[in-house]
Design an enzyme around this catalytic site. Structure first.
Site, PDB file in Angstrom:
ATOM      1  N   ASP A   1      66.998  68.776  81.847  1.00 32.70           N
ATOM      2  CA  ASP A   1      65.913  68.193  81.065  1.00 32.70           C
ATOM      3  C   ASP A   1      65.285  67.031  81.831  1.00 32.70           C
ATOM      4  OD1 ASP A   1      64.333  68.198  78.746  1.00 32.70           O
ATOM      5  OD2 ASP A   1      65.457  66.520  77.920  1.00 32.70           O
TER       6      ASP A   1
ATOM      7  N   HIS B   1      55.524  58.691  77.331  1.00 33.69           N
ATOM      8  CA  HIS B   1      56.834  58.698  76.669  1.00 33.69           C
ATOM      9  C   HIS B   1      57.713  57.592  77.241  1.00 33.69           C
ATOM     10  CE1 HIS B   1      60.472  60.152  74.723  1.00 33.69           C
ATOM     11  NE2 HIS B   1      61.068  60.273  75.891  1.00 33.69           N
TER      12      HIS B   1
ATOM     13  N   ARG C   1      56.587  54.204  75.878  1.00 34.49           N
ATOM     14  CA  ARG C   1      56.840  53.921  74.459  1.00 34.49           C
ATOM     15  C   ARG C   1      58.330  53.931  74.133  1.00 34.49           C
ATOM     16  NH1 ARG C   1      53.098  58.041  73.260  1.00 34.49           N
ATOM     17  NH2 ARG C   1      50.959  57.313  73.042  1.00 34.49           N
TER      18      ARG C   1
ATOM     19  N   ASP D   1      63.849  69.473  71.977  1.00 39.00           N
ATOM     20  CA  ASP D   1      65.066  68.832  72.489  1.00 39.00           C
ATOM     21  C   ASP D   1      65.574  67.838  71.445  1.00 39.00           C
ATOM     22  OD1 ASP D   1      67.012  68.278  74.448  1.00 39.00           O
ATOM     23  OD2 ASP D   1      65.917  66.471  75.033  1.00 39.00           O
TER      24      ASP D   1
ATOM     25  N   GLN E   1      72.791  58.232  71.028  1.00 38.21           N
ATOM     26  CA  GLN E   1      72.166  58.094  72.353  1.00 38.21           C
ATOM     27  C   GLN E   1      72.145  56.638  72.803  1.00 38.21           C
ATOM     28  OE1 GLN E   1      68.311  59.979  72.711  1.00 38.21           O
ATOM     29  NE2 GLN E   1      68.054  59.370  74.838  1.00 38.21           N
TER      30      GLN E   1
ATOM     31  N   LYS F   1      72.378  64.916  73.053  1.00 38.64           N
ATOM     32  CA  LYS F   1      71.529  66.043  73.422  1.00 38.64           C
ATOM     33  C   LYS F   1      72.230  67.397  73.266  1.00 38.64           C
ATOM     34  CE  LYS F   1      68.014  63.491  74.964  1.00 38.64           C
ATOM     35  NZ  LYS F   1      66.614  63.623  74.540  1.00 38.64           N
TER      36      LYS F   1
ATOM     37  N   THR G   1      69.552  72.549  71.055  1.00 37.89           N
ATOM     38  CA  THR G   1      68.211  72.583  71.625  1.00 37.89           C
ATOM     39  C   THR G   1      67.610  73.894  71.164  1.00 37.89           C
ATOM     40  OG1 THR G   1      69.000  71.395  73.581  1.00 37.89           O
ATOM     41  CG2 THR G   1      66.890  72.547  73.785  1.00 37.89           C
TER      42      THR G   1
ATOM     43  N   THR H   1      59.649  65.093  76.971  1.00 38.76           N
ATOM     44  CA  THR H   1      58.751  64.889  75.841  1.00 38.76           C
ATOM     45  C   THR H   1      57.309  64.754  76.328  1.00 38.76           C
ATOM     46  OG1 THR H   1      60.572  63.727  74.799  1.00 38.76           O
ATOM     47  CG2 THR H   1      58.407  63.452  73.799  1.00 38.76           C
TER      48      THR H   1
ATOM     49  N   GLU I   1      58.828  57.427  69.162  1.00 40.47           N
ATOM     50  CA  GLU I   1      57.561  56.825  69.555  1.00 40.47           C
ATOM     51  C   GLU I   1      56.677  56.585  68.330  1.00 40.47           C
ATOM     52  OE1 GLU I   1      55.537  58.630  72.972  1.00 40.47           O
ATOM     53  OE2 GLU I   1      57.347  59.797  73.293  1.00 40.47           O
TER      54      GLU I   1
END
Lengths: 445, 445
Positions: free
Chosen positions: B141, B148, B151, B240, B247, B260, B264, B367, B381
């Site tokens: 990924d 992204h 933010r 995702d 996280q 993660k 998915t 993203t 975001e």
């Protein structure tokens, strides 16, 4: 799932057992009759086949089936290897692999009544090319030694995160090999504010243990810590080659990527969870001021018998040493007992969010560093993060690996009153980088 | 490897082509005759089979073979799907998949001379259960949108690393699915200095594109940027799912792990690289004060045609909205053109250290956020990192996903003078967490 007592032992662990294969009975043989590790091998012109190591020989499983020497669960286990890999055998629940181990031990025993027929299923290891034991669907690497975590960064203290969970990252499955060469990669890095791309300056090894998953869990189904052992098929040695210049540059905020996907090498023989039972010891004792594990990562059984007593070494031989017949020089002498987190804790944490593990998935324990200077298990610790060259016996020094350097990793599980068992070895030599332009041309051919 | 011109188009891209399957000719149909994406489906009681979507129908590839409608390279490509998956087809070099696309286009064309026979190979999509299109060996990924990245953290500036390389991490292959449900995971997190374990409070989506690898590269063999396209089989939508509380807690220093690997989800239809050629556009224009790519990540072809014009949306429907028949509410409206790094740059960087990519490996683009507020492509975001609840049309608000919420992702490639093509959709509903104790009991059964 079948419930078992911790440290359940049986006649296959009897230290008095001897094999009719004499090399298996030598003192400190890696593969005595108490070990019986699985591996995948081939001979020139043949397909991949699954065998079990005993002394300097491989017992070919399908040859035993063909000779009519395996029945019932043991035969079913052996027949799961007809495609030349271990995944299907790994996916079988006990009692199949246990029955196979028991039968193999009896067939190889010194007074075996099937000695002649079993002998016809033997292949000398020296004639075999060892292969990757399984198709590895997923490879996860942990960081589970507090000593590694503390030496890893200048002035580090053990983070609350490290104390609270076995830190890990998803690593690259497609680059795990048993091969004996690692080509120096071209990498991007920053040196004195200049970003550049070229052959790495900072190649390192990391001495780890590999854990192969047997039966997997379903997506969404976590597993309590006292059942975690049922998901382990076995263990191997693992060298998590680490490219420090790109690692330092690329890792914020998403962790190491190309630093870990040049190559990971493992030893070809998988020592089963059952073979390892005599070597279970208490888990690492935390400093009382550190966090206790949360309930999902805690059990009395894990505290009292979640560790393993495995002596491990990493040694180096440079090109100059090899030419002068100087033997390998030990860089690291450590023990798996130093790991802050146990294998059961790693497994339970990994599955705690419902993540599914599959048969043949591989976990790396993380660098197995201990408290003593000589138990630092990678160059970055031994050289104090690049500050202190490491002297070699022939007068050379190393900060990082040079072309032609060989790294050899060995390991041995030991316990009073039991036959010690070895893991064989993982050995690979650093080959020079291919220049980018040449690599482009080679790729375009 | 065969050299091709960029944006090489052929009759299969002709916007005037119509299909005898009328639903494929509707304005804004996802699957017009110019698309022809591959997927794996099953019907109750049958094995997995490979088909190509056209309108509201699936053309079954092996049914075409059985009817004698495919010959030569096209037949060879179709026969590579006899095991019910796309990996073997992905591993074929051109011209096979190209020949299959060309023949399928002719067979389905409105004046096809094989209309009747081809019609007998059609299966309504409504009768099919879509499956994972390939066995995914490795999932990587990326984080490739500067919007992204900016933010993502309070007061962030674009890091030198982000400007210099397409940041990525190895992610989890075993938890990629096409399914329509995600169970809220139990996770470890820290709240106000207390470390605890329980159902996540911060479930998020991330709108991404998935890239399936076709032909792989050998271990140790990097690939120059202008050849990277040859390694792409096709594209899908990718959600995702990201678990922000774990996280934030687990990611230092090795990156996201359990955040993660809950799940998915991808859309089931793989839109081929060939189908996407009309939609290539210039790469993202960097601010001149930012770093230029190093030579291995730079080419004129990539700068002029390395981007894709793909309109993408993510929409939400809560349980309350569903009961009141309130339609999905768009949260994100973005475009793949906003990506700082191109797909070719991602591929070339990934292979630059010699890492091998395999047929069926999956890359996530990261993203796909753009500069406008509505083009923020995840809740983190949109809610300003948990600070600003998002209003919904029925008066509800959301910081993070609640049980029963559905997220739907859609996408459409557009270009002046060409028929736009759609990706179908990826849609899944959040299911409540199973309590840890219940999960333990379920796992023990």
């Amino acid at each position: 799932m079948e419930k078992r007592m911790p440290n359940e032992l049986n006649v296959t662990h009897d230290p008095a057992r001897k094999s009719f294969v004499e090399s298996a009975n030598k003192p400190n043989a890696d593969f005595p009759i108490q070990n019986l590790p699985f591996g995948v091998y081939k001979r020139p012109g043949t397909q991949h086949r699954v065998g079990v190591a005993t002394g300097d020989q491989i017992v070919d499983l399908l040859a035993l089936v063909d000779a009519g020497l395996l029945q019932g669960d043991a035969q079913k286990a052996a027949l799961a290897t007809t495609n030349g890999g271990l995944n299907d055998l790994m996916s079988l629940r006990n009692p199949h692999s246990s029955a196979l181990r028991s039968r193999l031990s009896d067939l190889l025993e010194i007074s075996s009544s099937h000695r002649e027929a079993t002998g016809r299923a033997l292949v000398p290891i020296s004639q075999a090319q060892m292969q990757l034991p399984a198709k590895i669907g997923n490879f996860t690497d942990f960081m589970a030694s507090s000593f590694h975590a503390l030496r890893h960064r200048p002035g580090a203290v053990l983070s609350k995160t490290f104390q609270s969970l076995p830190v890990a990252y998803h690593s690259r499955a497609s680059t795990v090999r048993v091969q004996q060469a690692i080509r120096r990669p071209n990498v991007q890095r920053q040196i004195a504010d200049i970003v550049e791309f070229g052959p790495s300056h900072e190649m390192d090894y990391e001495l780890e243990l590999g854990i192969f998953i047997g039966v997997g869990n379903q997506l969404g189904a976590p597993v309590p810590i006292d059942d975690a052992r049922d998901y382990i098929f076995g263990f191997c040695l693992l060298n998590d080659w680490s490219i420090r210049d790109v690692q330092r540059w690329e890792s914020v905020p998403l962790g190491p990527f190309l630093a870990k996907s040049t190559l990971t090498t493992i030893s070809p023989w998988v020592v089963t969870e059952e073979a390892m039972r005599p070597f279970k010891i208490a888990a690492f004792k935390r400093d009382p001021i550190e966090s206790s594990p949360l309930p999902y990562l805690f059990s009395q059984t894990n505290e009292s018998a979640g560790g393993y007593n495995i002596e491990l070494e990493a040694a180096i031989r440079t090109e100059t040493m090899r030419r002068a017949s100087v033997p390998f020089h030990t860089l690291t002498r450590t023990n798996f007992r130093h790991m802050y987190w146990t294998v059961a804790q790693m497994l339970t944490h990994h599955m705690s969010n419902g993540c599914s593990l599959l048969p043949g998935d591989l976990l790396g324990s993380g660098t197995i560093s201990g408290p003593e200077d000589e138990s630092a298990a990678c160059l970055m610790e031994l050289n104090a993060r690049g500050a202190r060259p490491i002297p070699l016996p022939n007068g050379e020094t190393r900060l990082w690996l040079a072309d032609g350097d060989e790294i050899r990793i060995t390991g041995r599980a030991v316990a009073n009153g039991y036959a010690s068992i070895g893991f064989g070895e993982s050995q690979a030599r650093v080959e020079p980088a291919v220049q980018w332009q040449e690599r482009i041309e080679a790729a375009a051919e």
